[in-house]
Design a protein around this motif. Sequence first.
Motif, PDB file in Angstrom:
ATOM      1  N   ASP A   6      46.123 -73.194 -69.402  1.00 38.69           N
ATOM      2  CA  ASP A   6      47.488 -73.620 -69.542  1.00 38.69           C
ATOM      3  C   ASP A   6      48.256 -74.888 -68.770  1.00 38.69           C
ATOM      4  OD1 ASP A   6      49.324 -71.320 -67.477  1.00 38.69           O
ATOM      5  OD2 ASP A   6      47.768 -70.168 -68.498  1.00 38.69           O
ATOM      6  N   VAL A   7      49.149 -74.878 -68.981  1.00 36.66           N
ATOM      7  CA  VAL A   7      50.596 -75.891 -67.675  1.00 36.66           C
ATOM      8  C   VAL A   7      50.497 -74.978 -66.771  1.00 36.66           C
ATOM      9  CG1 VAL A   7      52.165 -77.117 -66.574  1.00 36.66           C
ATOM     10  CG2 VAL A   7      50.934 -77.190 -69.478  1.00 36.66           C
ATOM     11  N   LEU A   8      51.309 -73.353 -66.786  1.00 33.89           N
ATOM     12  CA  LEU A   8      51.545 -72.617 -65.512  1.00 33.89           C
ATOM     13  C   LEU A   8      49.981 -72.671 -64.045  1.00 33.89           C
ATOM     14  CD1 LEU A   8      53.276 -71.265 -63.210  1.00 33.89           C
ATOM     15  CD2 LEU A   8      52.719 -69.909 -65.156  1.00 33.89           C
ATOM     16  N   THR A   9      48.671 -72.424 -64.893  1.00 35.38           N
ATOM     17  CA  THR A   9      47.330 -71.871 -64.452  1.00 35.38           C
ATOM     18  C   THR A   9      47.259 -73.383 -63.445  1.00 35.38           C
ATOM     19  OG1 THR A   9      47.111 -70.746 -65.556  1.00 35.38           O
ATOM     20  CG2 THR A   9      44.989 -70.965 -64.464  1.00 35.38           C
ATOM     21  N   LEU A  10      47.113 -74.384 -64.078  1.00 42.29           N
ATOM     22  CA  LEU A  10      46.668 -76.264 -64.141  1.00 42.29           C
ATOM     23  C   LEU A  10      47.538 -76.257 -63.059  1.00 42.29           C
ATOM     24  CD1 LEU A  10      44.950 -78.366 -63.648  1.00 42.29           C
ATOM     25  CD2 LEU A  10      46.491 -79.347 -65.059  1.00 42.29           C
ATOM     26  N   VAL A  11      49.107 -76.052 -62.246  1.00 37.56           N
ATOM     27  CA  VAL A  11      50.056 -75.862 -61.363  1.00 37.56           C
ATOM     28  C   VAL A  11      49.455 -75.091 -60.285  1.00 37.56           C
ATOM     29  CG1 VAL A  11      52.706 -76.423 -60.179  1.00 37.56           C
ATOM     30  CG2 VAL A  11      51.642 -77.163 -62.406  1.00 37.56           C
ATOM     31  N   LEU A  12      49.164 -74.284 -60.170  1.00 37.23           N
ATOM     32  CA  LEU A  12      48.449 -72.628 -58.914  1.00 37.23           C
ATOM     33  C   LEU A  12      47.276 -73.469 -58.595  1.00 37.23           C
ATOM     34  CD1 LEU A  12      49.480 -70.231 -60.850  1.00 37.23           C
ATOM     35  CD2 LEU A  12      50.737 -70.789 -58.866  1.00 37.23           C
ATOM     36  N   LEU A  13      46.506 -73.368 -59.628  1.00 29.35           N
ATOM     37  CA  LEU A  13      44.865 -74.890 -59.411  1.00 29.35           C
ATOM     38  C   LEU A  13      45.617 -75.802 -58.855  1.00 29.35           C
ATOM     39  CD1 LEU A  13      43.400 -74.295 -62.412  1.00 29.35           C
ATOM     40  CD2 LEU A  13      42.209 -72.900 -60.233  1.00 29.35           C
ATOM     41  N   LEU A  14      45.958 -76.421 -58.527  1.00 27.31           N
ATOM     42  CA  LEU A  14      46.820 -77.878 -58.106  1.00 27.31           C
ATOM     43  C   LEU A  14      47.485 -77.915 -56.549  1.00 27.31           C
ATOM     44  CD1 LEU A  14      48.027 -80.141 -60.826  1.00 27.31           C
ATOM     45  CD2 LEU A  14      44.680 -80.548 -59.609  1.00 27.31           C
ATOM     46  N   ALA A  37      40.712 -68.779 -56.615  1.00 24.91           N
ATOM     47  CA  ALA A  37      41.791 -69.529 -57.763  1.00 24.91           C
ATOM     48  C   ALA A  37      40.567 -70.355 -58.931  1.00 24.91           C
ATOM     49  CB  ALA A  37      42.604 -70.641 -57.202  1.00 24.91           C
ATOM     50  N   LEU A  38      39.502 -70.622 -58.550  1.00 25.99           N
ATOM     51  CA  LEU A  38      38.917 -71.174 -59.896  1.00 25.99           C
ATOM     52  C   LEU A  38      39.077 -70.297 -60.980  1.00 25.99           C
ATOM     53  CD1 LEU A  38      36.698 -74.373 -58.930  1.00 25.99           C
ATOM     54  CD2 LEU A  38      38.246 -73.851 -60.480  1.00 25.99           C
ATOM     55  N   LEU A  39      38.357 -69.094 -60.631  1.00 26.96           N
ATOM     56  CA  LEU A  39      37.824 -68.033 -61.037  1.00 26.96           C
ATOM     57  C   LEU A  39      39.470 -67.133 -61.713  1.00 26.96           C
ATOM     58  CD1 LEU A  39      36.127 -65.840 -58.528  1.00 26.96           C
ATOM     59  CD2 LEU A  39      35.084 -66.916 -60.724  1.00 26.96           C
ATOM     60  N   LEU A  40      40.233 -67.918 -61.994  1.00 28.67           N
ATOM     61  CA  LEU A  40      41.792 -67.345 -62.849  1.00 28.67           C
ATOM     62  C   LEU A  40      41.672 -68.156 -64.127  1.00 28.67           C
ATOM     63  CD1 LEU A  40      44.769 -67.517 -59.881  1.00 28.67           C
ATOM     64  CD2 LEU A  40      42.968 -65.746 -61.389  1.00 28.67           C
ATOM     65  N   VAL A  41      40.691 -69.316 -64.011  1.00 26.96           N
ATOM     66  CA  VAL A  41      40.877 -70.114 -65.180  1.00 26.96           C
ATOM     67  C   VAL A  41      39.558 -69.269 -66.685  1.00 26.96           C
ATOM     68  CG1 VAL A  41      39.480 -72.112 -66.846  1.00 26.96           C
ATOM     69  CG2 VAL A  41      40.271 -72.238 -63.909  1.00 26.96           C
ATOM     70  N   THR A  52      32.214 -76.077 -59.769  1.00 23.19           N
ATOM     71  CA  THR A  52      33.439 -77.626 -59.682  1.00 23.19           C
ATOM     72  C   THR A  52      33.966 -77.083 -58.959  1.00 23.19           C
ATOM     73  OG1 THR A  52      33.723 -76.857 -62.330  1.00 23.19           O
ATOM     74  CG2 THR A  52      35.816 -77.187 -61.531  1.00 23.19           C
ATOM     75  N   ASN A  53      34.019 -76.604 -58.060  1.00 23.58           N
ATOM     76  CA  ASN A  53      34.559 -75.986 -56.880  1.00 23.58           C
ATOM     77  C   ASN A  53      33.772 -76.996 -55.723  1.00 23.58           C
ATOM     78  OD1 ASN A  53      36.282 -74.491 -54.464  1.00 23.58           O
ATOM     79  ND2 ASN A  53      34.187 -73.773 -53.538  1.00 23.58           N
ATOM     80  N   LYS A  54      32.885 -77.171 -55.965  1.00 21.45           N
ATOM     81  CA  LYS A  54      31.745 -78.288 -55.334  1.00 21.45           C
ATOM     82  C   LYS A  54      32.774 -79.957 -55.101  1.00 21.45           C
ATOM     83  CE  LYS A  54      30.215 -75.429 -52.570  1.00 21.45           C
ATOM     84  NZ  LYS A  54      30.093 -74.885 -51.655  1.00 21.45           N
ATOM     85  N   VAL A  55      33.092 -79.936 -56.342  1.00 19.52           N
ATOM     86  CA  VAL A  55      33.779 -81.845 -56.855  1.00 19.52           C
ATOM     87  C   VAL A  55      34.675 -81.733 -56.117  1.00 19.52           C
ATOM     88  CG1 VAL A  55      34.249 -82.675 -58.755  1.00 19.52           C
ATOM     89  CG2 VAL A  55      32.170 -81.221 -58.899  1.00 19.52           C
TER      90      VAL A  55
END
Length: 258
Positions: A6-14, A37-41, A52-55
């Motif tokens: 979702d958008v909120l999770t994406l914003v928090l990730l960024l 933070a990625l593990l929240l996905v 994905t963290n490495k990228v």
Amino acid sequence: MPPDLDVLTLVLLLLAALTAGWVDAVVGGGGLIQLPALLLVPGISPVEALATNKVGSIMGTSVSSLTYYRRVGPDLRTAAPMALAALTGAVGGAALAAQIPAELFTPIILVVLVAVAAWTIARPRIGAQTDLRWTGRGHHLAAAGLGLMIGAYDGLLGPGTGTFLVISLVSVLGYAFLPATALAKIVNFATNLGALIFFVPYGAVLWGLGLALGLANLTGGYIGARMAVAKGSGFIRVVFLVVVLALITRLGWDVLTR
């Protein structure tokens, strides 16, 4: 992008990636923020999160290492063998990532970090200026050995790699914090690349999410590297201690709640 993101999770990730890029550029340890933070996905596996963290991380370290190279001029004769050994170690560590449980390493890393924090606090002049322990071949061999060990850790687990690189460059090789951080970024770029050499063919990278995190990470990395260069080793030492204490808290909590 994962379909359930979702958008909120994406914003928090960024935001987490931006902060991680800054922390990583100053003293390392950005993975402590970005990987959890990625593990929240929703639906992401641990290996996908690590890959994905490495990228995201490699995009940040590419910018911060270039900034340090231009402004500090780290010794490439030390960086090259250390980075090559670290890349080799990271490939091997990544190959083991899906097979060896992280719980085996956490208590050992925790003890090392507590000792490092106590030693750094007890010696306020450590890292204030460069005083190399060895010269010539001995220096380069020591750097390569450290790179191999920390590269393997980065491929296997990841969080705190930049911090461990700074620790080793300051305490073992004798660098001041600013040149140590500059060298650490070059080596950290190599460890991220080594991990991706395994993870990309393995098919574990979520590319859309990884590239989005990378843009945020490199922005934080650029800001952090310029700030560290401007403020010098004293500033880096303070941030270093904060990050090490945060790592101790995080790992200690993992051990206690296991």
